[in-house]
Design an enzyme around this catalytic site. Structure first.
Site, PDB file in Angstrom:
ATOM      1  N   CYS A   2       0.853  -1.187   0.000  1.00 17.30           N
ATOM      2  CA  CYS A   2       0.000   0.000   0.000  1.00 17.30           C
ATOM      3  C   CYS A   2       0.887   1.233   0.000  1.00 17.30           C
ATOM      4  O   CYS A   2       2.027   1.202   0.451  1.00 17.30           O
ATOM      5  CB  CYS A   2      -0.929   0.080   1.198  1.00 17.30           C
ATOM      6  SG  CYS A   2      -1.967  -1.359   1.409  1.00 17.30           S
ATOM      7  N   ARG A  27       3.057   0.309  -5.357  1.00 19.77           N
ATOM      8  CA  ARG A  27       3.011  -0.353  -4.048  1.00 19.77           C
ATOM      9  C   ARG A  27       1.722  -1.152  -3.851  1.00 19.77           C
ATOM     10  O   ARG A  27       1.573  -1.869  -2.850  1.00 19.77           O
ATOM     11  CB  ARG A  27       3.120   0.683  -2.934  1.00 19.77           C
ATOM     12  CG  ARG A  27       4.379   1.507  -2.996  1.00 19.77           C
ATOM     13  CD  ARG A  27       4.375   2.539  -1.903  1.00 19.77           C
ATOM     14  NE  ARG A  27       4.523   1.929  -0.605  1.00 19.77           N
ATOM     15  CZ  ARG A  27       5.672   1.687  -0.007  1.00 19.77           C
ATOM     16  NH1 ARG A  27       6.792   2.015  -0.599  1.00 19.77           N
ATOM     17  NH2 ARG A  27       5.709   1.121   1.165  1.00 19.77           N
ATOM     18  N   TRP A  71      -3.099  -2.571  -1.543  1.00 19.12           N
ATOM     19  CA  TRP A  71      -2.827  -3.961  -1.911  1.00 19.12           C
ATOM     20  C   TRP A  71      -3.432  -4.783  -0.777  1.00 19.12           C
ATOM     21  O   TRP A  71      -2.919  -4.773   0.341  1.00 19.12           O
ATOM     22  CB  TRP A  71      -1.325  -4.193  -2.019  1.00 19.12           C
ATOM     23  CG  TRP A  71      -0.958  -5.566  -2.486  1.00 19.12           C
ATOM     24  CD1 TRP A  71      -0.915  -6.023  -3.767  1.00 19.12           C
ATOM     25  CD2 TRP A  71      -0.566  -6.675  -1.671  1.00 19.12           C
ATOM     26  NE1 TRP A  71      -0.520  -7.332  -3.790  1.00 19.12           N
ATOM     27  CE2 TRP A  71      -0.300  -7.768  -2.515  1.00 19.12           C
ATOM     28  CE3 TRP A  71      -0.424  -6.856  -0.290  1.00 19.12           C
ATOM     29  CZ2 TRP A  71       0.100  -9.008  -2.044  1.00 19.12           C
ATOM     30  CZ3 TRP A  71      -0.022  -8.108   0.187  1.00 19.12           C
ATOM     31  CH2 TRP A  71       0.241  -9.160  -0.698  1.00 19.12           C
ATOM     32  N   ASN A  97      -0.438   1.893   6.003  1.00 19.88           N
ATOM     33  CA  ASN A  97       0.351   0.915   5.251  1.00 19.88           C
ATOM     34  C   ASN A  97       0.986  -0.012   6.273  1.00 19.88           C
ATOM     35  O   ASN A  97       1.665   0.456   7.189  1.00 19.88           O
ATOM     36  CB  ASN A  97       1.427   1.640   4.435  1.00 19.88           C
ATOM     37  CG  ASN A  97       2.471   0.695   3.882  1.00 19.88           C
ATOM     38  OD1 ASN A  97       2.160  -0.445   3.540  1.00 19.88           O
ATOM     39  ND2 ASN A  97       3.705   1.150   3.804  1.00 19.88           N
ATOM     40  N   GLY A  98       0.772  -1.313   6.124  1.00 20.06           N
ATOM     41  CA  GLY A  98       1.360  -2.267   7.061  1.00 20.06           C
ATOM     42  C   GLY A  98       0.313  -3.274   7.517  1.00 20.06           C
ATOM     43  O   GLY A  98      -0.717  -3.442   6.862  1.00 20.06           O
ATOM     44  N   GLU A 463      15.394 -16.932 -12.588  1.00 21.12           N
ATOM     45  CA  GLU A 463      14.897 -15.587 -12.843  1.00 21.12           C
ATOM     46  C   GLU A 463      14.033 -15.539 -14.118  1.00 21.12           C
ATOM     47  O   GLU A 463      12.992 -14.876 -14.146  1.00 21.12           O
ATOM     48  CB  GLU A 463      16.087 -14.614 -12.940  1.00 21.12           C
ATOM     49  CG  GLU A 463      15.736 -13.198 -13.305  1.00 21.12           C
ATOM     50  CD  GLU A 463      14.796 -12.493 -12.328  1.00 21.12           C
ATOM     51  OE1 GLU A 463      14.523 -13.051 -11.239  1.00 21.12           O
ATOM     52  OE2 GLU A 463      14.302 -11.406 -12.666  1.00 21.12           O
ATOM     53  N   LYS A 467      10.196 -14.251 -14.165  1.00 21.79           N
ATOM     54  CA  LYS A 467       9.723 -13.162 -15.041  1.00 21.79           C
ATOM     55  C   LYS A 467       8.508 -13.619 -15.855  1.00 21.79           C
ATOM     56  O   LYS A 467       7.545 -12.886 -15.995  1.00 21.79           O
ATOM     57  CB  LYS A 467      10.813 -12.717 -16.031  1.00 21.79           C
ATOM     58  CG  LYS A 467      11.890 -11.784 -15.615  1.00 21.79           C
ATOM     59  CD  LYS A 467      11.516 -10.463 -15.045  1.00 21.79           C
ATOM     60  CE  LYS A 467      11.089 -10.559 -13.613  1.00 21.79           C
ATOM     61  NZ  LYS A 467      11.970 -10.137 -12.594  1.00 21.79           N
ATOM     62  N   GLU A 470       5.356 -14.034 -13.600  1.00 16.47           N
ATOM     63  CA  GLU A 470       4.877 -12.765 -13.069  1.00 16.47           C
ATOM     64  C   GLU A 470       4.244 -11.880 -14.154  1.00 16.47           C
ATOM     65  O   GLU A 470       3.217 -11.247 -13.926  1.00 16.47           O
ATOM     66  CB  GLU A 470       6.119 -12.099 -12.468  1.00 16.47           C
ATOM     67  CG  GLU A 470       6.010 -10.722 -11.990  1.00 16.47           C
ATOM     68  CD  GLU A 470       7.316 -10.260 -11.350  1.00 16.47           C
ATOM     69  OE1 GLU A 470       8.407 -10.577 -11.858  1.00 16.47           O
ATOM     70  OE2 GLU A 470       7.239  -9.547 -10.340  1.00 16.47           O
ATOM     71  N   HIS A 486      15.994 -36.137 -12.705  1.00 16.13           N
ATOM     72  CA  HIS A 486      15.616 -36.661 -11.387  1.00 16.13           C
ATOM     73  C   HIS A 486      14.124 -36.487 -11.100  1.00 16.13           C
ATOM     74  O   HIS A 486      13.720 -36.501  -9.942  1.00 16.13           O
ATOM     75  CB  HIS A 486      16.458 -35.992 -10.295  1.00 16.13           C
ATOM     76  CG  HIS A 486      17.923 -36.279 -10.434  1.00 16.13           C
ATOM     77  ND1 HIS A 486      18.451 -37.536 -10.259  1.00 16.13           N
ATOM     78  CD2 HIS A 486      18.969 -35.489 -10.770  1.00 16.13           C
ATOM     79  CE1 HIS A 486      19.760 -37.506 -10.468  1.00 16.13           C
ATOM     80  NE2 HIS A 486      20.098 -36.275 -10.788  1.00 16.13           N
ATOM     81  N   LYS A 581       5.042  -3.809  -6.034  1.00 16.39           N
ATOM     82  CA  LYS A 581       6.483  -3.676  -6.216  1.00 16.39           C
ATOM     83  C   LYS A 581       7.245  -3.870  -4.902  1.00 16.39           C
ATOM     84  O   LYS A 581       8.253  -4.563  -4.856  1.00 16.39           O
ATOM     85  CB  LYS A 581       6.778  -2.291  -6.794  1.00 16.39           C
ATOM     86  CG  LYS A 581       8.247  -2.028  -7.067  1.00 16.39           C
ATOM     87  CD  LYS A 581       8.622  -2.465  -8.453  1.00 16.39           C
ATOM     88  CE  LYS A 581      10.088  -2.293  -8.758  1.00 16.39           C
ATOM     89  NZ  LYS A 581      10.549  -3.339  -9.669  1.00 16.39           N
TER      90      LYS A 581
HETATM   91  O1  M6R Z   1      12.699  -4.635  -3.530  1.00 18.81           O
HETATM   92  P1  M6R Z   1      13.263  -6.025  -3.415  1.00 18.81           P
HETATM   93  O2  M6R Z   1      14.378  -6.270  -4.345  1.00 18.81           O
HETATM   94  O3  M6R Z   1      13.614  -6.368  -1.996  1.00 18.81           O
HETATM   95  O4  M6R Z   1      12.056  -6.962  -3.827  1.00 18.81           O
HETATM   96  C1  M6R Z   1      12.161  -8.343  -3.704  1.00 18.81           C
HETATM   97  C2  M6R Z   1      11.078  -9.039  -4.495  1.00 18.81           C
HETATM   98  O5  M6R Z   1       9.814  -8.717  -3.990  1.00 18.81           O
HETATM   99  C3  M6R Z   1      11.124  -8.663  -5.979  1.00 18.81           C
HETATM  100  O6  M6R Z   1      12.378  -8.930  -6.516  1.00 18.81           O
HETATM  101  C4  M6R Z   1      10.066  -9.431  -6.776  1.00 18.81           C
HETATM  102  O7  M6R Z   1      10.361 -10.780  -6.773  1.00 18.81           O
HETATM  103  C5  M6R Z   1       9.979  -8.868  -8.184  1.00 18.81           C
HETATM  104  N1  M6R Z   1       8.651  -8.367  -8.440  1.00 18.81           N
HETATM  105  C6  M6R Z   1      10.283  -9.838  -9.236  1.00 18.81           C
HETATM  106  O8  M6R Z   1      10.240  -9.252 -10.501  1.00 18.81           O
END
Ligand code: M6R
Length: 586
Positions: A2, A27, A71, A97-98, A463, A467, A470, A486, A581
């Site tokens: 948030c 956020r 969020w 927020n929290g 990674e 990607k 996501e 395996h 994010k």
């Molecule tokens: O801000 P941070 O690098 O600590 O965030 C960690 C993860 O939340 C972040 O890398 C997340 O996995 C990304 N959205 C992936 O693209």
């Protein structure tokens, strides 16, 4: 997660708050709202994305207000659960927020006292606690202090009171809250980005600090009521450039920016860099911790520190850090990696480790973020704001900086120079856009994808899969190439695309054999290599570079593939569903 923003000043708060929450949308973006003092407290809230709301005023006007982009954690995505939340008589409004961990017991006792709740959120208890204590004390400061002492969990909140129409209050514990300062105006927000167009003068509230402000007076105090003097920091405007330029999405712009950001991450203060490397070299115990994409950078760091720096270390997911906490002591060094510097899992791990005497090194992108301020030594990624929820340019910046650290520990000047020229090769990948778009078109209806790689390519395979999941919502798995046989091989058939990270290095032949094993089961092989081979159904060609450095470059085609797959499937690229994010909750 948030985002929150508040304003007190001599301008109309509504457009300032609306612009602010638009910039905080990274956020959280499932619903939004604002409250303004216009004689009484007036509210506007809605579900959906703030960027999709047409108006900037809603017929509201006032000089004091608060706003929120959500969020969802507690309670579904409904108008009722959108912030701001109000006290029973709507004389107090809050944004939060929290997570309030003890909200159930608080709510139960407030209900017993006759308070009426209108949402399922944990946040609403803050409005009712403020109401309860304000009725009791008729004193704002006492009200605020009594409230923060009652709530447990992590929070940054802002509140306005109808009876105190010139005033805004706020407090933070474990969630960020920053204050922007301009003559006769104050801005309060989860991050600087939301108000940097109005002021570059910023006060960073520390943990367990509260604030009471009118347009021309600002009082900051700790949770015991003792006044705290804080310095003003001048932030660099350009570091907060958030224009999309000619690109259709921030994510695409950020992928393209890698032709400069990789290099920018290598501009480090030599004294700090030396100190950082020394701490890594001499650490009796070294733990690397991070989440998501940053954790994949951490896995590569483990590999490089072990192979190049000859330092034994462990990479532990921040959310699982408790597994090794018993081993943390004053001889331990923690390397925390985070784009935002606000990820709750990381902050939690770091704080606990710090209490046990560990030294905290961090790599962050957002300067003055909580992780930055709580670390003993920080190196910055220098890659500018990353707005797309999917990490792209911050990942390659992390990788480049990690290479720089590993190579500096052993004074490998030749490879450091090659690293500094690496950004010249990004264009080579970007130019293969049409080929990558064709591959994305060909496989856009696939339901499962696999990404494989050995050794330093394994974190990149992880990674690539993250990607794709996501951005395009396709199920994907990243694996060590040798692990397929395996078990996972049972899932491979003629419908399965497999992305094989296979530049010509010491892993080449073994990885090729693993790809052949999949080809024999019908899989479609997408090679990522500087060398063509007949087994590839499709090839994305890598440039000829120092083989050690391939991980930094080879992830870019995977980001592009995920991006174009998402576009083909009509997904919301910059704001994938259910995500945010900065993950500021555990
Ligand atoms: O801000 P941070 O690098 O600590 O965030 C960690 C993860 O939340 C972040 O890398 C997340 O996995 C990304 N959205 C992936 O693209």
């Amino acid at each position: 997660m948030c985002g929150i923003i508040g304003y007190v000043g001599d301008k109309d708060a509504v457009p300032i708050l609306m612009n602010g929450i638009r910039r905080l949308e990274y956020r959280g973006y499932d619903s939004w709202g604002l409250a303004i003092i216009q004689g009484e407290i007036k509210l506007m809230k809605n579900t959906g994305k703030i960027s999709e709301s047409g108006s900037n005023s809603f017929g509201l006007k006032g000089n004091v207000g608060i706003a929120h982009t959500r969020w969802a954690t507690h309670g579904g995505v409904t108008r009722e659960n959108a912030h701001p939340h109000t006290s029973c008589g709507k004389e107090i409004a809050i944004v939060h927020n929290g997570i309030i961990e003890n909200y159930q017991e608080m709510k139960k006792s407030l209900l017993a006292e006759g308070h009426k709740f209108t949402s399922q959120t944990d946040s609403e208890v803050i409005a009712h606690l403020l109401e309860k204590f304000y009725n009791k004390f008729k004193d704002i400061k006492k009200t605020l202090l009594a409230t923060v002492k009652r709530i447990k969990g992590n929070f940054a909140f802002l509140a306005i009171f109808q009876d105190e129409p010139d005033l805004i209050l706020g407090a933070r514990k474990d969630s960020p809250l920053v204050i922007g300062v301009r003559k006769n105006e104050l801005f309060f927000a989860s991050d600087v980005l939301s108000f940097v167009e109005y002021t570059d003068k910023v006060i960073f509230l520390d943990n367990l600090e509260a604030v009471m402000a009118k347009k021309d007076s600002l009082k900051i105090f700790d949770f015991n009521g003792r006044e705290v003097r804080k310095g003003i920091t001048q932030v660099a405007w350009e570091a907060y450039d958030v224009s999309k330029k000619e690109f259709t999405h921030y994510t695409l712009k950020e992928i393209h920016e890698q032709s400069s950001t990789i290099k920018n991450s290598l501009y480090q203060d030599p004294i700090k860099l030396t100190k950082f490397c020394k701490s890594i070299k001499v650490a009796k115990k070294l733990f690397i911790t991070a989440s998501g994409t940053s954790f994949h950078a951490g896995l590569l760091a483990r590999h490089l520190f072990s192979k190049i720096s000859k330092v034994y270390c462990e990479a532990i997911l921040a959310s699982e850090f408790s597994q090794v906490m018993d081993w943390v002591d004053k001889d331990t060094v923690i390397l925390a990696i985070s784009q935002s510097g606000e990820t709750a899992d990381i902050l939690h791990a770091v704080r606990e480790a710090k209490e046990k005497g560990a030294k905290i090194l961090s790599i962050v992108n957002v300067m003055s973020s909580t992780l930055d301020r709580e670390s003993d030594l920080t190196l910055y990624l220098n890659c500018g704001p990353e707005i797309g929820v999917a990490a792209t340019k911050s990942f390659t910046a992390q990788l480049a900086l990690i290479y720089l650290l590993a190579l500096t520990t052993v004074d490998e000047v030749v490879n450091i120079n090659k690293l500094k020229r690496l950004n010249d090769y990004v264009e080579f990948i970007l130019e293969q856009k049409n080929k990558i778009m064709n591959i994305a078109e060909k496989y856009k209806d696939s339901s499962d994808f696999y990404f494989i790689g050995r050794s330093v390519h394994h974190p990149i395979a992880l990674e690539g899969a993250l990607k794709l999941k996501e951005l395009s919502y396709i199920h994907a798995e990243g694996m060590a190439a040798g692990e397929l046989k395996h078990g996972t091989l049972a899932l491979i058939d003629e419908r399965t695309p497999v992305v094989v990270l296979n530049p010509k290095d010491q892993t080449y032949h073994e990885t090729l054999s693993n790809a052949l094993e999949m080809k024999a089961r019908g899989a479609k092989i997408i090679g990522i290599s500087n060398l063509n081979n007949e087994i590839y159904d499709d090839l994305i060609l890598l440039p000829q570079i120092e083989e050690l450095l391939y991980p930094i470059i080879e992830v870019i085609p995977l980001q592009m593939l995920a991006y174009y797959m998402a576009v083909n499937r009509g997904a919301d690229v910059d704001r994938p569903r259910n995500l945010a994010k900065s993950v500021t909750v555990k």
